[in-house]
Design a protein around this motif. Sequence first.
Motif, PDB file in Angstrom:
ATOM      1  N   GLN A  52      -7.318  -1.052   6.588  1.00 58.62           N
ATOM      2  CA  GLN A  52      -7.564  -1.196   5.159  1.00 58.62           C
ATOM      3  C   GLN A  52      -8.793  -0.396   4.751  1.00 58.62           C
ATOM      4  O   GLN A  52      -9.673  -0.110   5.563  1.00 58.62           O
ATOM      5  CB  GLN A  52      -7.724  -2.659   4.761  1.00 58.62           C
ATOM      6  CG  GLN A  52      -8.822  -3.425   5.454  1.00 58.62           C
ATOM      7  CD  GLN A  52      -8.852  -4.876   4.994  1.00 58.62           C
ATOM      8  OE1 GLN A  52      -8.746  -5.177   3.796  1.00 58.62           O
ATOM      9  NE2 GLN A  52      -8.980  -5.786   5.940  1.00 58.62           N
ATOM     10  N   CYS A  53      -8.820  -0.017   3.489  1.00 56.81           N
ATOM     11  CA  CYS A  53      -9.905   0.766   2.914  1.00 56.81           C
ATOM     12  C   CYS A  53     -10.469  -0.011   1.732  1.00 56.81           C
ATOM     13  O   CYS A  53      -9.730  -0.392   0.820  1.00 56.81           O
ATOM     14  CB  CYS A  53      -9.382   2.128   2.471  1.00 56.81           C
ATOM     15  SG  CYS A  53     -10.618   3.215   1.731  1.00 56.81           S
ATOM     16  N   ILE A  54     -11.774  -0.224   1.745  1.00 53.39           N
ATOM     17  CA  ILE A  54     -12.435  -1.018   0.706  1.00 53.39           C
ATOM     18  C   ILE A  54     -13.345  -0.109  -0.114  1.00 53.39           C
ATOM     19  O   ILE A  54     -14.261   0.522   0.421  1.00 53.39           O
ATOM     20  CB  ILE A  54     -13.244  -2.170   1.331  1.00 53.39           C
ATOM     21  CG1 ILE A  54     -12.323  -3.072   2.161  1.00 53.39           C
ATOM     22  CG2 ILE A  54     -13.960  -2.966   0.252  1.00 53.39           C
ATOM     23  CD1 ILE A  54     -13.054  -4.186   2.898  1.00 53.39           C
ATOM     24  N   GLU A  55     -13.101  -0.042  -1.407  1.00 51.25           N
ATOM     25  CA  GLU A  55     -13.816   0.868  -2.298  1.00 51.25           C
ATOM     26  C   GLU A  55     -14.406   0.110  -3.483  1.00 51.25           C
ATOM     27  O   GLU A  55     -13.723  -0.705  -4.111  1.00 51.25           O
ATOM     28  CB  GLU A  55     -12.865   1.959  -2.792  1.00 51.25           C
ATOM     29  CG  GLU A  55     -13.341   2.784  -3.973  1.00 51.25           C
ATOM     30  CD  GLU A  55     -14.640   3.507  -3.706  1.00 51.25           C
ATOM     31  OE1 GLU A  55     -15.491   3.535  -4.618  1.00 51.25           O
ATOM     32  OE2 GLU A  55     -14.828   4.046  -2.593  1.00 51.25           O
ATOM     33  N   ALA A  56     -15.666   0.378  -3.801  1.00 49.47           N
ATOM     34  CA  ALA A  56     -16.344  -0.327  -4.886  1.00 49.47           C
ATOM     35  C   ALA A  56     -15.804   0.052  -6.260  1.00 49.47           C
ATOM     36  O   ALA A  56     -15.669  -0.802  -7.146  1.00 49.47           O
ATOM     37  CB  ALA A  56     -17.842  -0.049  -4.819  1.00 49.47           C
ATOM     38  N   LYS A  57     -15.459   1.324  -6.462  1.00 48.01           N
ATOM     39  CA  LYS A  57     -15.001   1.766  -7.776  1.00 48.01           C
ATOM     40  C   LYS A  57     -13.538   1.400  -8.003  1.00 48.01           C
ATOM     41  O   LYS A  57     -12.773   1.204  -7.063  1.00 48.01           O
ATOM     42  CB  LYS A  57     -15.196   3.275  -7.909  1.00 48.01           C
ATOM     43  CG  LYS A  57     -16.662   3.701  -7.902  1.00 48.01           C
ATOM     44  CD  LYS A  57     -16.802   5.202  -8.079  1.00 48.01           C
ATOM     45  CE  LYS A  57     -18.273   5.604  -8.095  1.00 48.01           C
ATOM     46  NZ  LYS A  57     -18.442   7.073  -8.239  1.00 48.01           N
ATOM     47  N   ASP A  58     -13.166   1.359  -9.275  1.00 46.09           N
ATOM     48  CA  ASP A  58     -11.785   1.028  -9.624  1.00 46.09           C
ATOM     49  C   ASP A  58     -10.831   2.191  -9.359  1.00 46.09           C
ATOM     50  O   ASP A  58      -9.642   1.974  -9.109  1.00 46.09           O
ATOM     51  CB  ASP A  58     -11.689   0.627 -11.098  1.00 46.09           C
ATOM     52  CG  ASP A  58     -12.393  -0.689 -11.379  1.00 46.09           C
ATOM     53  OD1 ASP A  58     -12.366  -1.575 -10.503  1.00 46.09           O
ATOM     54  OD2 ASP A  58     -12.985  -0.820 -12.471  1.00 46.09           O
ATOM     55  N   ASN A  59     -11.355   3.413  -9.435  1.00 45.36           N
ATOM     56  CA  ASN A  59     -10.509   4.582  -9.287  1.00 45.36           C
ATOM     57  C   ASN A  59     -10.931   5.409  -8.071  1.00 45.36           C
ATOM     58  O   ASN A  59     -12.077   5.334  -7.617  1.00 45.36           O
ATOM     59  CB  ASN A  59     -10.581   5.458 -10.543  1.00 45.36           C
ATOM     60  CG  ASN A  59     -10.124   4.715 -11.781  1.00 45.36           C
ATOM     61  OD1 ASN A  59      -9.058   4.110 -11.779  1.00 45.36           O
ATOM     62  ND2 ASN A  59     -10.924   4.754 -12.834  1.00 45.36           N
ATOM     63  N   ILE A  60     -10.010   6.223  -7.569  1.00 41.67           N
ATOM     64  CA  ILE A  60     -10.297   7.118  -6.459  1.00 41.67           C
ATOM     65  C   ILE A  60      -9.933   8.545  -6.851  1.00 41.67           C
ATOM     66  O   ILE A  60      -9.220   8.762  -7.829  1.00 41.67           O
ATOM     67  CB  ILE A  60      -9.516   6.714  -5.178  1.00 41.67           C
ATOM     68  CG1 ILE A  60      -8.003   6.836  -5.419  1.00 41.67           C
ATOM     69  CG2 ILE A  60      -9.885   5.309  -4.740  1.00 41.67           C
ATOM     70  CD1 ILE A  60      -7.161   6.690  -4.157  1.00 41.67           C
ATOM     71  N   LEU A  61     -10.478   9.503  -6.120  1.00 42.00           N
ATOM     72  CA  LEU A  61     -10.133  10.918  -6.271  1.00 42.00           C
ATOM     73  C   LEU A  61     -10.242  11.412  -7.716  1.00 42.00           C
ATOM     74  O   LEU A  61      -9.250  11.831  -8.332  1.00 42.00           O
ATOM     75  CB  LEU A  61      -8.721  11.180  -5.733  1.00 42.00           C
ATOM     76  CG  LEU A  61      -8.515  10.838  -4.251  1.00 42.00           C
ATOM     77  CD1 LEU A  61      -7.046  10.983  -3.875  1.00 42.00           C
ATOM     78  CD2 LEU A  61      -9.385  11.720  -3.371  1.00 42.00           C
ATOM     79  N   PRO A  62     -11.445  11.400  -8.288  1.00 44.58           N
ATOM     80  CA  PRO A  62     -11.601  11.830  -9.688  1.00 44.58           C
ATOM     81  C   PRO A  62     -11.263  13.302  -9.916  1.00 44.58           C
ATOM     82  O   PRO A  62     -11.051  13.715 -11.060  1.00 44.58           O
ATOM     83  CB  PRO A  62     -13.083  11.555  -9.967  1.00 44.58           C
ATOM     84  CG  PRO A  62     -13.739  11.561  -8.617  1.00 44.58           C
ATOM     85  CD  PRO A  62     -12.722  10.993  -7.684  1.00 44.58           C
TER      86      PRO A  62
END
Length: 394
Positions: free
Chosen positions: A190-200
Amino acid sequence: MTDILILGAGYAGLRAAKILAKKKLNANITLINRNDYHYETTALASIAAGTLKTNKVVLPLPANLPAGIHFKQATVTKIDRPNQQVLLADEAPLHYDYLIVALGLVSEDYGVPGAKEYAMPIVSLDTALAVKQHVEKQFQNYQKSQDPDDLKIIVCGAWFSALEYLGALAARLPKLAAHYNIPLDQISVQCIEAKDNILPMFDDQLTNYVKDWLAKHHIVLRTGTPIKEVQANAVITDEQTYTANTIIWTTGVSGSPVISASGLENRRNRVMVTDELCLEDDKSVFLIGDVAAVRMPGKPFPYPATGQIAFQMGVCAANNIAADLNHEPRKDFEFNDLGTVLALGDRDGVAKVFGEHKLHGYLASALKRVIDDRSLIEQSGLKAMFAHGRFDFL
Protein backbone atom coordinates in the motif's frame (compact mmCIF):
# COMPACT_ATOMS: atom_id res chain seq x y z
CA MET A 1 45.54 28.89 -15.36
CA THR A 2 41.87 29.08 -14.33
CA ASP A 3 40.73 26.49 -11.77
CA ILE A 4 37.23 25.13 -12.37
CA LEU A 5 35.74 22.75 -9.79
CA ILE A 6 32.61 20.68 -10.41
CA LEU A 7 31.00 19.20 -7.30
CA GLY A 8 28.97 16.08 -8.00
CA ALA A 9 28.87 13.60 -10.89
CA GLY A 10 25.12 13.26 -11.34
CA TYR A 11 23.26 14.29 -14.49
CA ALA A 12 24.09 17.98 -14.09
CA GLY A 13 27.71 17.74 -13.00
CA LEU A 14 28.73 15.09 -15.51
CA ARG A 15 27.08 16.99 -18.37
CA ALA A 16 28.83 20.20 -17.35
CA ALA A 17 32.17 18.37 -17.33
CA LYS A 18 31.60 17.00 -20.81
CA ILE A 19 30.65 20.41 -22.25
CA LEU A 20 33.66 22.11 -20.64
CA ALA A 21 35.98 19.43 -21.99
CA LYS A 22 34.76 20.17 -25.53
CA LYS A 23 35.59 23.86 -25.16
CA LYS A 24 39.36 23.24 -24.98
CA LEU A 25 39.76 26.00 -22.41
CA ASN A 26 42.97 27.13 -20.80
CA ALA A 27 41.70 25.80 -17.49
CA ASN A 28 42.31 23.10 -14.92
CA ILE A 29 38.95 21.29 -14.61
CA THR A 30 38.37 18.91 -11.70
CA LEU A 31 35.25 16.83 -11.04
CA ILE A 32 34.79 15.85 -7.39
CA ASN A 33 32.43 13.04 -6.44
CA ARG A 34 31.91 10.95 -3.32
CA ASN A 35 31.76 7.72 -5.32
CA ASP A 36 33.97 6.50 -8.16
CA TYR A 37 30.96 6.07 -10.41
CA HIS A 38 27.98 7.87 -11.92
CA TYR A 39 24.55 6.24 -11.77
CA GLU A 40 21.25 6.87 -13.48
CA THR A 41 19.00 8.38 -10.82
CA THR A 42 15.86 7.67 -12.86
CA ALA A 43 16.61 3.92 -12.60
CA LEU A 44 16.75 3.77 -8.79
CA ALA A 45 13.14 2.60 -8.51
CA SER A 46 13.90 -0.42 -10.68
CA ILE A 47 17.09 -1.18 -8.73
CA ALA A 48 15.13 -1.03 -5.46
CA ALA A 49 12.46 -3.36 -6.84
CA GLY A 50 15.06 -5.77 -8.20
CA THR A 51 13.99 -5.57 -11.85
CA LEU A 52 17.23 -3.96 -13.01
CA LYS A 53 20.84 -4.81 -12.19
CA THR A 54 23.29 -2.16 -11.06
CA ASN A 55 25.66 -2.74 -13.97
CA LYS A 56 22.92 -1.42 -16.27
CA VAL A 57 22.87 2.00 -14.61
CA VAL A 58 26.44 2.59 -13.39
CA LEU A 59 29.30 4.25 -15.25
CA PRO A 60 32.72 3.90 -13.60
CA LEU A 61 34.73 7.06 -13.05
CA PRO A 62 37.15 8.38 -14.14
CA ALA A 63 37.18 5.82 -16.98
CA ASN A 64 34.13 7.41 -18.64
CA LEU A 65 35.21 11.02 -18.31
CA PRO A 66 36.32 12.98 -21.37
CA ALA A 67 39.97 13.88 -21.84
CA GLY A 68 40.98 17.01 -19.95
CA ILE A 69 38.78 16.37 -16.90
CA HIS A 70 40.60 15.45 -13.68
CA PHE A 71 38.70 13.28 -11.21
CA LYS A 72 38.95 13.33 -7.43
CA GLN A 73 37.00 10.96 -5.21
CA ALA A 74 36.22 12.89 -2.05
CA THR A 75 33.36 14.07 0.16
CA VAL A 76 32.56 17.78 0.05
CA THR A 77 31.76 19.27 3.47
CA LYS A 78 31.57 23.03 2.85
CA ILE A 79 32.06 25.80 0.33
CA ASP A 80 34.22 28.64 1.65
CA ARG A 81 33.29 31.47 -0.69
CA PRO A 82 35.36 34.27 0.94
CA ASN A 83 38.52 32.21 0.33
CA GLN A 84 37.29 30.58 -2.89
CA GLN A 85 37.85 27.11 -1.51
CA VAL A 86 35.96 23.82 -1.30
CA LEU A 87 36.47 21.95 1.96
CA LEU A 88 36.73 18.18 1.82
CA ALA A 89 36.50 15.48 4.50
CA ASP A 90 39.99 14.33 5.52
CA GLU A 91 41.58 16.19 2.59
CA ALA A 92 43.20 19.56 1.97
CA PRO A 93 40.87 22.28 0.62
CA LEU A 94 40.81 22.96 -3.12
CA HIS A 95 40.92 26.42 -4.69
CA TYR A 96 38.53 27.51 -7.41
CA ASP A 97 38.13 30.45 -9.76
CA TYR A 98 34.81 29.04 -10.99
CA LEU A 99 32.64 26.59 -9.12
CA ILE A 100 29.76 24.42 -10.34
CA VAL A 101 27.75 22.94 -7.47
CA ALA A 102 25.78 19.85 -8.52
CA LEU A 103 25.73 17.90 -5.27
CA GLY A 104 22.37 16.20 -5.68
CA LEU A 105 19.71 15.36 -3.14
CA VAL A 106 18.89 13.65 0.13
CA SER A 107 15.63 12.28 1.52
CA GLU A 108 13.32 14.79 3.22
CA ASP A 109 11.46 13.56 6.31
CA TYR A 110 9.54 16.83 6.94
CA GLY A 111 10.07 16.36 10.66
CA VAL A 112 7.80 13.29 10.91
CA PRO A 113 8.84 11.45 14.10
CA GLY A 114 10.54 8.14 13.41
CA ALA A 115 10.77 8.59 9.62
CA LYS A 116 14.55 8.93 9.59
CA GLU A 117 15.06 6.04 12.01
CA TYR A 118 12.59 3.47 10.75
CA ALA A 119 11.74 4.17 7.09
CA MET A 120 14.00 3.42 4.13
CA PRO A 121 14.55 6.06 1.41
CA ILE A 122 15.35 5.50 -2.25
CA VAL A 123 17.70 8.37 -3.08
CA SER A 124 20.99 6.71 -4.05
CA LEU A 125 22.35 3.47 -5.39
CA ASP A 126 23.19 2.29 -1.86
CA THR A 127 19.72 3.05 -0.48
CA ALA A 128 18.01 1.42 -3.47
CA LEU A 129 20.03 -1.77 -2.99
CA ALA A 130 19.26 -1.68 0.73
CA VAL A 131 15.50 -1.62 -0.02
CA LYS A 132 15.80 -4.55 -2.43
CA GLN A 133 17.79 -6.63 0.05
CA HIS A 134 15.44 -5.79 2.93
CA VAL A 135 12.31 -6.90 1.05
CA GLU A 136 13.96 -10.17 0.05
CA LYS A 137 15.11 -10.75 3.63
CA GLN A 138 11.56 -10.28 4.96
CA PHE A 139 10.14 -12.72 2.42
CA GLN A 140 12.80 -15.25 3.31
CA ASN A 141 12.15 -14.74 7.00
CA TYR A 142 8.43 -15.39 6.51
CA GLN A 143 9.15 -19.04 5.81
CA LYS A 144 10.10 -19.42 9.47
CA SER A 145 8.23 -16.62 11.20
CA GLN A 146 4.86 -16.89 9.44
CA ASP A 147 4.47 -13.25 10.50
CA PRO A 148 2.03 -11.56 8.09
CA ASP A 149 3.92 -8.27 8.53
CA ASP A 150 6.91 -9.82 6.78
CA LEU A 151 4.81 -9.78 3.62
CA LYS A 152 3.53 -6.21 4.05
CA ILE A 153 5.16 -3.26 2.29
CA ILE A 154 4.16 0.34 2.98
CA VAL A 155 5.38 3.10 0.68
CA CYS A 156 5.06 6.50 2.36
CA GLY A 157 4.40 9.20 -0.21
CA ALA A 158 3.05 9.00 -3.76
CA TRP A 159 5.68 11.08 -5.50
CA PHE A 160 6.83 10.26 -9.00
CA SER A 161 9.65 7.98 -7.81
CA ALA A 162 7.29 6.16 -5.43
CA LEU A 163 4.89 5.27 -8.21
CA GLU A 164 7.72 4.08 -10.45
CA TYR A 165 8.92 1.89 -7.59
CA LEU A 166 5.44 0.46 -7.11
CA GLY A 167 5.23 -0.26 -10.84
CA ALA A 168 8.55 -2.10 -10.84
CA LEU A 169 7.69 -3.90 -7.59
CA ALA A 170 4.40 -5.18 -9.05
CA ALA A 171 6.40 -6.73 -11.90
CA ARG A 172 8.82 -8.41 -9.48
CA LEU A 173 6.41 -9.75 -6.86
CA PRO A 174 5.19 -12.84 -8.77
CA LYS A 175 8.80 -14.00 -9.16
CA LEU A 176 9.60 -13.30 -5.52
CA ALA A 177 6.49 -15.14 -4.37
CA ALA A 178 7.39 -18.16 -6.47
CA HIS A 179 11.02 -18.12 -5.31
CA TYR A 180 10.09 -18.07 -1.62
CA ASN A 181 7.04 -20.31 -2.07
CA ILE A 182 4.63 -17.64 -0.85
CA PRO A 183 1.04 -17.30 -2.11
CA LEU A 184 0.95 -14.05 -4.08
CA ASP A 185 -2.38 -13.02 -2.59
CA GLN A 186 -0.83 -12.94 0.89
CA ILE A 187 1.52 -10.11 -0.08
CA SER A 188 0.20 -6.65 0.83
CA VAL A 189 1.43 -3.42 -0.76
CA GLN A 190 0.00 0.00 0.00
CA CYS A 191 0.98 3.61 -0.61
CA ILE A 192 0.04 6.33 1.87
CA GLU A 193 -0.03 9.93 0.63
CA ALA A 194 -0.89 13.09 2.58
CA LYS A 195 -2.29 15.03 -0.38
CA ASP A 196 -5.65 14.33 -1.99
CA ASN A 197 -4.21 14.24 -5.49
CA ILE A 198 -1.18 12.63 -7.12
CA LEU A 199 0.93 13.38 -10.21
CA PRO A 200 0.11 17.08 -10.70
CA MET A 201 2.14 17.08 -13.95
CA PHE A 202 -0.50 14.87 -15.61
CA ASP A 203 -4.18 15.49 -16.33
CA ASP A 204 -7.02 13.42 -14.88
CA GLN A 205 -7.00 10.95 -17.76
CA LEU A 206 -3.40 9.87 -17.19
CA THR A 207 -3.64 10.10 -13.41
CA ASN A 208 -6.71 7.87 -13.39
CA TYR A 209 -4.89 5.42 -15.66
CA VAL A 210 -2.17 5.13 -12.99
CA LYS A 211 -4.73 4.71 -10.21
CA ASP A 212 -6.54 2.01 -12.14
CA TRP A 213 -3.25 0.27 -12.87
CA LEU A 214 -2.35 0.22 -9.18
CA ALA A 215 -5.75 -1.18 -8.23
CA LYS A 216 -5.53 -3.83 -10.93
CA HIS A 217 -2.21 -4.95 -9.46
CA HIS A 218 -3.67 -5.05 -5.93
CA ILE A 219 -1.75 -2.03 -4.66
CA VAL A 220 -3.81 0.07 -2.25
CA LEU A 221 -3.42 3.84 -2.68
CA ARG A 222 -4.51 5.92 0.33
CA THR A 223 -4.59 9.64 -0.52
CA GLY A 224 -5.53 12.44 1.87
CA THR A 225 -3.86 10.49 4.67
CA PRO A 226 -1.10 12.46 6.44
CA ILE A 227 1.44 10.38 8.35
CA LYS A 228 1.83 11.39 11.98
CA GLU A 229 4.59 9.03 13.05
CA VAL A 230 6.67 6.09 11.89
CA GLN A 231 7.59 3.33 14.31
CA ALA A 232 9.84 0.31 13.89
CA ASN A 233 7.09 -1.72 12.24
CA ALA A 234 4.19 0.68 11.85
CA VAL A 235 2.95 3.83 10.14
CA ILE A 236 0.56 5.93 12.23
CA THR A 237 -2.05 8.22 10.69
CA ASP A 238 -5.02 10.07 12.18
CA GLU A 239 -7.39 7.26 11.29
CA GLN A 240 -5.40 4.15 12.14
CA THR A 241 -2.09 2.37 12.51
CA TYR A 242 -0.82 0.30 9.59
CA THR A 243 1.72 -2.39 10.41
CA ALA A 244 4.45 -3.72 8.12
CA ASN A 245 8.02 -4.92 8.40
CA THR A 246 9.02 -2.96 5.30
CA ILE A 247 8.45 0.80 5.38
CA ILE A 248 9.77 2.88 2.47
CA TRP A 249 9.99 6.69 2.59
CA THR A 250 9.38 8.55 -0.67
CA THR A 251 7.57 11.70 0.47
CA GLY A 252 10.08 14.10 -1.07
CA VAL A 253 13.68 15.23 -1.26
CA SER A 254 15.83 18.24 -0.48
CA GLY A 255 19.20 19.39 -1.77
CA SER A 256 22.56 18.45 -0.30
CA PRO A 257 23.13 19.61 3.32
CA VAL A 258 26.41 21.15 2.12
CA ILE A 259 24.27 24.08 0.96
CA SER A 260 23.18 24.98 4.50
CA ALA A 261 26.64 24.22 5.90
CA SER A 262 28.05 26.77 3.44
CA GLY A 263 25.74 29.53 4.64
CA LEU A 264 23.87 29.91 1.36
CA GLU A 265 20.33 31.27 1.55
CA ASN A 266 18.09 28.36 0.67
CA ARG A 267 14.78 26.58 0.99
CA ARG A 268 15.22 22.88 1.71
CA ASN A 269 18.81 23.24 0.52
CA ARG A 270 17.78 24.58 -2.88
CA VAL A 271 19.19 27.99 -3.78
CA MET A 272 17.35 30.46 -5.99
CA VAL A 273 19.84 31.31 -8.74
CA THR A 274 19.89 33.96 -11.44
CA ASP A 275 18.83 33.33 -15.01
CA GLU A 276 22.49 32.59 -15.74
CA LEU A 277 22.39 29.87 -13.00
CA CYS A 278 24.87 31.63 -10.72
CA LEU A 279 24.53 33.34 -7.35
CA GLU A 280 23.21 36.90 -7.41
CA ASP A 281 26.17 38.14 -5.37
CA ASP A 282 28.84 35.83 -6.81
CA LYS A 283 29.01 35.32 -10.57
CA SER A 284 31.74 32.69 -10.22
CA VAL A 285 29.54 30.18 -8.35
CA PHE A 286 26.95 28.21 -10.32
CA LEU A 287 24.36 25.90 -8.78
CA ILE A 288 22.63 23.31 -10.94
CA GLY A 289 20.48 20.21 -10.55
CA ASP A 290 18.81 19.37 -7.27
CA VAL A 291 20.51 22.16 -5.28
CA ALA A 292 19.25 24.90 -7.61
CA ALA A 293 15.91 26.62 -8.03
CA VAL A 294 15.19 28.45 -11.28
CA ARG A 295 12.03 30.50 -11.43
CA MET A 296 9.67 29.54 -14.23
CA PRO A 297 8.99 32.44 -16.64
CA GLY A 298 5.95 34.37 -15.47
CA LYS A 299 5.53 32.16 -12.39
CA PRO A 300 6.33 32.81 -8.71
CA PHE A 301 7.69 29.29 -8.21
CA PRO A 302 10.65 27.37 -9.67
CA TYR A 303 10.79 24.49 -12.09
CA PRO A 304 10.49 21.06 -10.46
CA ALA A 305 13.80 19.25 -10.04
CA THR A 306 14.01 16.58 -12.75
CA GLY A 307 16.70 14.71 -14.63
CA GLN A 308 16.11 16.56 -17.88
CA ILE A 309 16.29 20.02 -16.33
CA ALA A 310 19.49 19.05 -14.49
CA PHE A 311 20.96 17.88 -17.78
CA GLN A 312 20.15 21.18 -19.49
CA MET A 313 21.38 23.24 -16.55
CA GLY A 314 24.74 21.51 -16.80
CA VAL A 315 25.03 22.64 -20.42
CA CYS A 316 24.08 26.25 -19.60
CA ALA A 317 26.47 26.60 -16.64
CA ALA A 318 29.39 25.18 -18.61
CA ASN A 319 28.66 27.42 -21.60
CA ASN A 320 28.53 30.51 -19.39
CA ILE A 321 31.90 29.75 -17.79
CA ALA A 322 33.38 29.20 -21.25
CA ALA A 323 31.83 32.49 -22.39
CA ASP A 324 33.58 34.34 -19.54
CA LEU A 325 36.94 32.80 -20.37
CA ASN A 326 36.49 33.59 -24.07
CA HIS A 327 35.33 37.16 -23.31
CA GLU A 328 31.89 36.51 -24.73
CA PRO A 329 28.46 37.36 -23.28
CA ARG A 330 26.67 34.86 -21.09
CA LYS A 331 23.26 33.46 -21.97
CA ASP A 332 20.20 32.94 -19.78
CA PHE A 333 18.96 29.44 -19.05
CA GLU A 334 16.03 28.36 -21.21
CA PHE A 335 14.39 25.08 -20.35
CA ASN A 336 13.25 22.95 -23.28
CA ASP A 337 10.62 20.66 -21.78
CA LEU A 338 10.73 17.36 -23.66
CA GLY A 339 7.86 15.89 -21.68
CA THR A 340 7.36 13.57 -18.72
CA VAL A 341 7.23 9.77 -18.71
CA LEU A 342 6.20 7.60 -15.76
CA ALA A 343 7.08 3.91 -16.09
CA LEU A 344 4.88 1.28 -14.47
CA GLY A 345 7.19 -1.70 -14.72
CA ASP A 346 8.82 -2.44 -18.05
CA ARG A 347 5.64 -2.87 -20.09
CA ASP A 348 3.33 -0.06 -19.03
CA GLY A 349 3.33 3.61 -18.17
CA VAL A 350 1.98 7.05 -18.94
CA ALA A 351 3.54 10.03 -20.70
CA LYS A 352 2.93 13.64 -21.69
CA VAL A 353 5.27 14.64 -24.51
CA PHE A 354 5.62 17.27 -27.24
CA GLY A 355 3.30 19.65 -25.47
CA GLU A 356 0.05 17.96 -24.56
CA HIS A 357 0.37 14.67 -26.45
CA LYS A 358 -0.55 11.79 -24.14
CA LEU A 359 0.57 8.18 -24.19
CA HIS A 360 -0.16 5.19 -22.01
CA GLY A 361 0.62 1.50 -22.02
CA TYR A 362 3.60 -0.22 -23.59
CA LEU A 363 4.48 2.72 -25.85
CA ALA A 364 5.02 4.95 -22.82
CA SER A 365 7.29 2.40 -21.14
CA ALA A 366 9.29 1.94 -24.36
CA LEU A 367 9.72 5.72 -24.58
CA LYS A 368 11.07 5.74 -21.03
CA ARG A 369 13.80 3.26 -21.98
CA VAL A 370 14.71 5.29 -25.05
CA ILE A 371 15.02 8.46 -22.94
CA ASP A 372 17.20 6.73 -20.32
CA ASP A 373 19.46 5.23 -22.97
CA ARG A 374 19.77 8.55 -24.79
CA SER A 375 20.86 10.16 -21.52
CA LEU A 376 23.59 7.58 -21.04
CA ILE A 377 24.73 7.91 -24.64
CA GLU A 378 25.07 11.68 -24.30
CA GLN A 379 26.88 11.33 -20.97
CA SER A 380 29.29 8.54 -21.91
CA GLY A 381 29.00 7.52 -25.57
CA LEU A 382 27.98 4.37 -27.39
CA LYS A 383 31.09 2.44 -26.37
CA ALA A 384 30.18 2.60 -22.70
CA MET A 385 26.56 1.73 -23.47
CA PHE A 386 27.55 -1.50 -25.17
CA ALA A 387 30.16 -2.26 -22.52
CA HIS A 388 27.48 -2.11 -19.82
CA GLY A 389 24.86 -4.09 -21.73
CA ARG A 390 22.27 -1.37 -21.95
CA PHE A 391 20.96 -2.50 -25.35
CA ASP A 392 19.95 -6.04 -24.47
CA PHE A 393 16.24 -5.16 -24.51
CA LEU A 394 16.33 -4.55 -28.26
